[in-house]
Design a protein around this motif. Structure first.
Motif, PDB file in Angstrom:
ATOM      1  N   ARG A   1       0.807  -1.222   0.000  1.00 33.17           N
ATOM      2  CA  ARG A   1       0.000   0.000   0.000  1.00 33.17           C
ATOM      3  C   ARG A   1       0.844   1.278   0.000  1.00 33.17           C
ATOM      4  O   ARG A   1       0.480   2.286   0.623  1.00 33.17           O
ATOM      5  N   LYS A   2       1.966   1.225  -0.731  1.00 25.47           N
ATOM      6  CA  LYS A   2       2.708   2.464  -0.951  1.00 25.47           C
ATOM      7  C   LYS A   2       1.924   3.375  -1.882  1.00 25.47           C
ATOM      8  O   LYS A   2       2.173   4.577  -1.955  1.00 25.47           O
ATOM      9  N   PHE A   3       0.983   2.775  -2.594  1.00 24.59           N
ATOM     10  CA  PHE A   3       0.023   3.558  -3.357  1.00 24.59           C
ATOM     11  C   PHE A   3      -1.303   2.797  -3.319  1.00 24.59           C
ATOM     12  O   PHE A   3      -1.345   1.582  -3.131  1.00 24.59           O
ATOM     13  N   HIS A   4      -2.392   3.514  -3.477  1.00 23.27           N
ATOM     14  CA  HIS A   4      -3.722   2.921  -3.412  1.00 23.27           C
ATOM     15  C   HIS A   4      -4.361   2.909  -4.793  1.00 23.27           C
ATOM     16  O   HIS A   4      -4.348   3.914  -5.508  1.00 23.27           O
ATOM     17  N   ALA A   5      -4.921   1.761  -5.140  1.00 25.81           N
ATOM     18  CA  ALA A   5      -5.678   1.665  -6.382  1.00 25.81           C
ATOM     19  C   ALA A   5      -7.114   2.105  -6.117  1.00 25.81           C
ATOM     20  O   ALA A   5      -7.524   2.324  -4.969  1.00 25.81           O
ATOM     21  N   LYS A   6      -7.905   2.206  -7.175  1.00 22.65           N
ATOM     22  CA  LYS A   6      -9.286   2.683  -7.050  1.00 22.65           C
ATOM     23  C   LYS A   6     -10.163   1.710  -6.266  1.00 22.65           C
ATOM     24  O   LYS A   6     -11.172   2.118  -5.677  1.00 22.65           O
ATOM     25  N   ASN A   7      -9.782   0.419  -6.241  1.00 15.79           N
ATOM     26  CA  ASN A   7     -10.621  -0.584  -5.581  1.00 15.79           C
ATOM     27  C   ASN A   7     -10.277  -0.787  -4.110  1.00 15.79           C
ATOM     28  O   ASN A   7     -10.785  -1.705  -3.470  1.00 15.79           O
ATOM     29  N   THR A   8      -9.408   0.061  -3.545  1.00 16.14           N
ATOM     30  CA  THR A   8      -9.043  -0.062  -2.137  1.00 16.14           C
ATOM     31  C   THR A   8      -9.713   1.045  -1.319  1.00 16.14           C
ATOM     32  O   THR A   8     -10.019   2.123  -1.825  1.00 16.14           O
ATOM     33  N   ASP A   9      -9.934   0.745  -0.036  1.00 14.87           N
ATOM     34  CA  ASP A   9     -10.502   1.716   0.900  1.00 14.87           C
ATOM     35  C   ASP A   9      -9.415   2.070   1.913  1.00 14.87           C
ATOM     36  O   ASP A   9      -9.164   1.299   2.852  1.00 14.87           O
ATOM     37  N   PRO A  10      -8.740   3.201   1.739  1.00  9.25           N
ATOM     38  CA  PRO A  10      -7.628   3.562   2.635  1.00  9.25           C
ATOM     39  C   PRO A  10      -7.999   3.570   4.112  1.00  9.25           C
ATOM     40  O   PRO A  10      -7.139   3.321   4.968  1.00  9.25           O
ATOM     41  N   GLU A  11      -9.278   3.824   4.429  1.00  7.64           N
ATOM     42  CA  GLU A  11      -9.701   3.859   5.829  1.00  7.64           C
ATOM     43  C   GLU A  11      -9.666   2.474   6.462  1.00  7.64           C
ATOM     44  O   GLU A  11      -9.621   2.347   7.698  1.00  7.64           O
ATOM     45  N   ARG A  12      -9.720   1.419   5.642  1.00 13.24           N
ATOM     46  CA  ARG A  12      -9.668   0.048   6.167  1.00 13.24           C
ATOM     47  C   ARG A  12      -8.303  -0.596   5.982  1.00 13.24           C
ATOM     48  O   ARG A  12      -8.118  -1.774   6.318  1.00 13.24           O
ATOM     49  N   SER A  13      -7.328   0.136   5.435  1.00  3.10           N
ATOM     50  CA  SER A  13      -5.993  -0.427   5.202  1.00  3.10           C
ATOM     51  C   SER A  13      -5.300  -0.816   6.502  1.00  3.10           C
ATOM     52  O   SER A  13      -4.419  -1.677   6.509  1.00  3.10           O
ATOM     53  N   CYS A  14      -5.733  -0.195   7.620  1.00  2.00           N
ATOM     54  CA  CYS A  14      -5.136  -0.527   8.915  1.00  2.00           C
ATOM     55  C   CYS A  14      -5.483  -1.956   9.345  1.00  2.00           C
ATOM     56  O   CYS A  14      -4.830  -2.531  10.234  1.00  2.00           O
ATOM     57  N   LEU A  15      -6.499  -2.541   8.683  1.00  2.00           N
ATOM     58  CA  LEU A  15      -6.902  -3.908   8.998  1.00  2.00           C
ATOM     59  C   LEU A  15      -6.082  -4.948   8.231  1.00  2.00           C
ATOM     60  O   LEU A  15      -6.177  -6.144   8.509  1.00  2.00           O
ATOM     61  N   ASN A  16      -5.282  -4.496   7.276  1.00  2.00           N
ATOM     62  CA  ASN A  16      -4.449  -5.407   6.513  1.00  2.00           C
ATOM     63  C   ASN A  16      -3.386  -6.043   7.407  1.00  2.00           C
ATOM     64  O   ASN A  16      -2.969  -5.448   8.416  1.00  2.00           O
ATOM     65  N   VAL A  17      -2.963  -7.239   7.050  1.00  6.99           N
ATOM     66  CA  VAL A  17      -1.944  -7.944   7.836  1.00  6.99           C
ATOM     67  C   VAL A  17      -0.675  -8.060   6.995  1.00  6.99           C
ATOM     68  O   VAL A  17      -0.710  -8.574   5.877  1.00  6.99           O
TER      69      VAL A  17
END
Length: 306
Positions: A12-28
């Motif tokens: 996630r050094k960059f976000h695509a259109k299909n990602t929700d940056p607000e939920r990126s903190c849930l990524n492992v």
């Protein structure tokens, strides 16, 4: 499924259109190592031994990672992507989505032990897209090679060491390995009372691929027929050109013979003209002398009184 792999996207050094940056903190993030460091770890010793044996400077490899990147035989790394269900039955925001994430996490925990010749350097569980899914990026390598580096990059050899032997074109080492990994994921799913429902989508997809291959084959056949016709037409044109060339050469030779004959006739004509002029001169000279003789004859007759 397998993918081309984009470590910067996965981390996630960059976000695509299909990602929700607000939920990126849930990524492992399971691991995120620099691939060049991993190459040094895996191949530096073998590279040093290889370079020591070289007697020509142009065969020395200064940077094995750059060599693989610039070559065409092997990719510097590979990626496998795993997902359970879809956004409709395993949406990332639902309880079932949380269960899918748990299953994927269990699968990931045992991945490196199960695949020792696939050195994982980047792995992420994404929860900021529609459906939870897992990205695993790895460097496949083999040891004990008798050609080149003793330890080198090779997907085919790495999977062969795991027990996957290539067969037909559709049963490659990679396809066999992917199928085995899916089965392992299905076993973990079953522990959580989720059965892998094989809906035949892959078979349908393969049917579509076969249809497309047949269509491409038809197009190729048509192109080959067109090319064949063009070759025949070109061959005919070339034959006509050769025949025309031969005819032109024959005409040239005949023209040359005619020119030679005309030249010879011209020379003969000139000779005959000169000969005619000479004979005409001789004739006039004889006539003149004959006229003198006639005059002398008349004079003598007068003198003798005839």
């Amino acid at each position: 499924m397998t993918g081309k792999g984009s470590v910067n996207h996965n981390s996630r050094k960059f976000h695509a259109k299909n990602t929700d940056p607000e939920r990126s903190c849930l990524n492992v993030e399971y691991c995120n190592e620099n691939i060049k460091d991993v190459y040094h770890e895996l191949f530096d010793e073998a590279l040093a031994r290889y370079n020591e044996k070289q007697t020509r400077s142009d065969r020395i490899i200064n940077d094995y990672y750059e060599k693989i990147c610039s070559g065409k035989q092997e990719k510097p790394f590979h990626e496998i992507i795993l997902q359970i269900g879809n956004k409709d039955d395993m949406g990332a925001k639902t309880e079932d989505g949380q269960l899918a994430a748990k299953i994927l996490d269990e699968y990931m925990q045992d991945f490196q032990r199960r695949n020792p010749t696939l050195r994982v350097f980047s792995a992420y569980l994404h929860m900021d897209e529609a459906t939870p899914h897992l990205h695993i990026d790895f460097v496949p390598y083999t040891t004990g090679s008798k050609r080149g580096l003793e330890t080198r990059v090779s997907l085919k050899k790495a999977l062969a060491e795991l027990g996957f032997k290539g067969g037909t074109r559709s049963e490659t080492e990679r396809n066999q390995w992917v199928a085995a990994e899916k089965e392992h994921l299905a076993e973990i799913m079953l522990k959580h009372d989720i059965e892998w429902e094989k809906k035949g989508t892959h078979e349908k997809h393969l049917s579509v691929l076969d249809f497309e291959k047949k269509e491409r084959a038809k197009e190729v056949a048509e192109l080959e027929q067109t090319i064949s016709g063009s070759k025949e037409e070109l061959s005919s044109i070339l034959y006509q050109q050769i025949a025309a060339g031969r005819e032109t050469e024959q005409i040239r030779k005949e023209g040359e013979a005619i020119r030679q004959e005309v030249s010879e006739l011209s020379a003969t004509n000139h000779f005959l003209k000169e000969q005619t002029e000479t004979l005409t001169g001789d004739k006039e000279k004889l006539l003149s002398e004959n006229e003198k003789l006639e005059k002398q004859q008349k004079k003598l007759q007068q003198e003798i009184g005839l």
